[in-house]
Design a protein around this motif. Structure first.
Motif, PDB file in Angstrom:
ATOM      1  N   ASP A 351      -2.702  28.546  10.496  1.00 47.58           N
ATOM      2  CA  ASP A 351      -2.775  28.081   9.262  1.00 47.58           C
ATOM      3  C   ASP A 351      -3.929  27.410   9.213  1.00 47.58           C
ATOM      4  N   VAL A 352      -4.178  26.603  10.280  1.00 46.74           N
ATOM      5  CA  VAL A 352      -5.578  25.847  10.264  1.00 46.74           C
ATOM      6  C   VAL A 352      -6.672  26.693  10.319  1.00 46.74           C
ATOM      7  N   ASP A 353      -6.756  27.684  10.996  1.00 42.86           N
ATOM      8  CA  ASP A 353      -7.893  28.453  10.903  1.00 42.86           C
ATOM      9  C   ASP A 353      -7.977  29.227   9.524  1.00 42.86           C
ATOM     10  N   ASP A 354      -6.992  29.434   8.826  1.00 47.73           N
ATOM     11  CA  ASP A 354      -7.270  30.211   7.651  1.00 47.73           C
ATOM     12  C   ASP A 354      -7.766  29.110   6.752  1.00 47.73           C
ATOM     13  N   VAL A 355      -7.714  27.642   6.825  1.00 46.84           N
ATOM     14  CA  VAL A 355      -8.616  26.859   6.086  1.00 46.84           C
ATOM     15  C   VAL A 355     -10.087  27.207   6.278  1.00 46.84           C
ATOM     16  N   LEU A 356     -10.484  27.202   7.528  1.00 50.59           N
ATOM     17  CA  LEU A 356     -11.938  27.501   7.766  1.00 50.59           C
ATOM     18  C   LEU A 356     -12.392  28.650   7.174  1.00 50.59           C
ATOM     19  N   LEU A 357     -11.418  29.910   7.261  1.00 53.33           N
ATOM     20  CA  LEU A 357     -11.851  31.127   7.077  1.00 53.33           C
ATOM     21  C   LEU A 357     -12.112  31.038   5.468  1.00 53.33           C
ATOM     22  N   GLY A 358     -10.967  30.495   4.616  1.00 51.15           N
ATOM     23  CA  GLY A 358     -11.089  30.295   3.377  1.00 51.15           C
ATOM     24  C   GLY A 358     -12.404  29.577   2.902  1.00 51.15           C
ATOM     25  N   ALA A 359     -12.742  28.453   3.738  1.00 53.88           N
ATOM     26  CA  ALA A 359     -14.290  27.929   3.210  1.00 53.88           C
ATOM     27  C   ALA A 359     -15.238  28.649   3.389  1.00 53.88           C
ATOM     28  N   ILE A 360     -15.453  29.392   4.391  1.00 52.37           N
ATOM     29  CA  ILE A 360     -16.441  30.380   4.651  1.00 52.37           C
ATOM     30  C   ILE A 360     -16.518  31.326   3.861  1.00 52.37           C
ATOM     31  N   SER A 361     -15.341  31.981   3.705  1.00 58.06           N
ATOM     32  CA  SER A 361     -15.250  33.033   2.281  1.00 58.06           C
ATOM     33  C   SER A 361     -16.019  32.595   1.175  1.00 58.06           C
ATOM     34  N   SER A 362     -15.528  31.294   0.742  1.00 62.97           N
ATOM     35  CA  SER A 362     -15.828  30.784  -0.575  1.00 62.97           C
ATOM     36  C   SER A 362     -17.516  30.492  -0.363  1.00 62.97           C
ATOM     37  N   PHE A 363     -17.973  30.029   0.525  1.00 66.53           N
ATOM     38  CA  PHE A 363     -19.458  29.984   0.740  1.00 66.53           C
ATOM     39  C   PHE A 363     -20.070  31.169   0.450  1.00 66.53           C
ATOM     40  N   PHE A 364     -19.784  32.312   0.801  1.00 65.11           N
ATOM     41  CA  PHE A 364     -20.480  33.669   0.773  1.00 65.11           C
ATOM     42  C   PHE A 364     -20.186  34.007  -0.620  1.00 65.11           C
ATOM     43  N   ALA A 365     -18.969  33.687  -1.331  1.00 65.67           N
ATOM     44  CA  ALA A 365     -18.922  34.145  -2.708  1.00 65.67           C
ATOM     45  C   ALA A 365     -19.380  33.384  -3.791  1.00 65.67           C
ATOM     46  N   ASN A 366     -19.957  32.041  -3.465  1.00 66.36           N
ATOM     47  CA  ASN A 366     -20.856  31.370  -4.152  1.00 66.36           C
ATOM     48  C   ASN A 366     -22.041  31.695  -4.167  1.00 66.36           C
ATOM     49  N   GLU A 367     -22.750  32.100  -3.069  1.00 65.89           N
ATOM     50  CA  GLU A 367     -23.751  32.659  -2.787  1.00 65.89           C
ATOM     51  C   GLU A 367     -23.887  33.891  -3.842  1.00 65.89           C
ATOM     52  N   ARG A 368     -22.925  34.782  -3.700  1.00 68.64           N
ATOM     53  CA  ARG A 368     -22.979  36.120  -4.315  1.00 68.64           C
ATOM     54  C   ARG A 368     -23.177  35.752  -5.895  1.00 68.64           C
TER      55      ARG A 368
END
Length: 371
Positions: A351-368
């Motif tokens: 559950d904690v790792d998913d917080v990190l993965l979600g944040a990194i995913s949002s970084f790349f989504a914002n970049e796109r």
């Protein structure tokens, strides 16, 4: 082998560690619980109830056993050695300092197989020894099979008194095989060198090497942590294995009562519940594999390794780390190890790792979206 960056050597004193900077978060009006900290590599699962009880019920009104005799005997039995081959320490960090204090002084040399934890160089420098950083980052990152050959060449050409080697390595996760360690010891035996292997992350491996059989060479000292694998960062506990001569030398410079009553009680309790913790280590390996695949699927280069963390590289690592920090998520910037563009992530629960993965995913989504 390329020279290490000057910035890396300068970072050795003071040693750069992971973890929350309490003053920094207080200045921002935050609390520790507001931070999601992936910059440290500690077992994230809960302690066994009997371990917690041992911490609460330890004797506080009398001095503890200055030699940690009961715990030393248990560790000796666990590792198949005599008690005279074990010293219990205030975390693995104290064991590192005891080695330096026992063997190093002005006019002697210490070498560090780098990239590596800065705590090896710091006490070596403090004792007046000449320090050299042997950069094997390419071998560790990309798994060169002949690393022991390359190291033996260095030992022969520039033999140090102490050679520091972290295996599994922090931050790459590279692990030297038993046969490689055996060959290194043979090379050390041709000169004055003692090989010190820091195995702080060994219990996170499915099949850790058994290096105790090499202790009879009298050219090997093994350092072990009980902080990371048992999830005890608040209880400083570790130990070292070595020849009788090495342990006597380290004991002679260890302050009395280095290991408190609570730490000794907790150490005995975790060893009583070894099966409980082995299940946790198995679950962490499974979670690490999931985290590895998820990060790789986002286009991040992930270095395979044997510890409870993953080393990552991306052309935009600095931006990723800054973005995460803005969300109160910490990862370990590996410039302190001399690795530009790399960051290290300690494996936590799903559950904690998913917080990190979600944040990194949002970084790349914002970049796109911004393109």
């Amino acid at each position: 082998m390329r020279p290490l960056p000057v910035s890396y050597v300068r970072n050795l004193l003071p040693v750069v560690h992971g973890g929350v900077d309490y003053q920094e978060i207080a200045s921002k009006g935050l609390k520790v619980e507001d931070i999601v900290d992936f910059s440290v590599s500690i077992n994230p699962f809960p302690s066994h109830e009997e371990v917690l009880q041992a911490a609460l019920s330890s004797e506080l009104r009398v001095y503890p056993d200055r030699y940690s005799g009961a715990l030393r005997d248990r560790l000796a039995s666990l590792n198949g050695v005599e008690p005279s081959s074990v010293i219990v320490t205030n975390g693995a960090s104290q064991a590192i300092w005891l080695v330096a204090m026992a063997y190093l002084k002005a006019g002697r040399k210490a070498s560090v197989v780098a990239p590596a934890y800065g705590e090896y160089a710091a006490p070596s420098i403090a004792m007046g020894a000449e320090i050299s950083m042997w950069d094997f980052s390419r071998s560790m990152l990309w798994g060169a099979p002949d690393m022991d050959t390359l190291l033996c060449d260095r030992i022969a050409s520039d033999p140090p008194t102490i050679l520091w080697l972290c295996s599994p390595n922090n931050p790459t996760g590279y692990t030297a095989r038993e046969d490689q360690i055996g060959r290194l010891i043979e090379c050390c035996s041709l000169g004055p060198t003692i090989l010190v292997v820091d195995e702080a992350y060994r219990n996170f491996m499915a099949d850790p090497p058994r290096l105790e059989r090499f202790l009879s060479s009298r050219r090997l000292i093994l350092l072990r942590s009980m902080t990371k694998d048992y999830g005890l960062p608040g209880v400083r506990l570790g130990y070292a294995l070595g020849s009788d001569e090495a342990i006597k030398a380290m004991s002679s410079v260890q302050p009395d009562w280095s290991v408190g009553a609570q730490a000794q009680s907790v150490g005995m309790a975790v060893l009583d519940k070894e099966g409980y913790y082995r299940e946790q280590w198995r679950d962490l390996r499974a979670e690490k594999a999931r985290l590895f695949d998820s990060l790789k699927g986002m286009g991040i280069t992930v270095i395979p390794g044997e510890a409870n963390f993953v080393l990552c590289h991306h052309p935009r690592s600095d931006e990723i780390m800054a973005y995460l920090k803005g969300k109160n998520i910490l990862v370990r910037d590996c410039r302190s190890f001399g690795l530009e563009g790399f960051f290290r992530i300690g494996v936590k629960t799903r559950d904690v790792d998913d917080v990190l993965l979600g944040a990194i995913s949002s970084f790349f989504a914002n970049e796109r979206r911004s393109r």
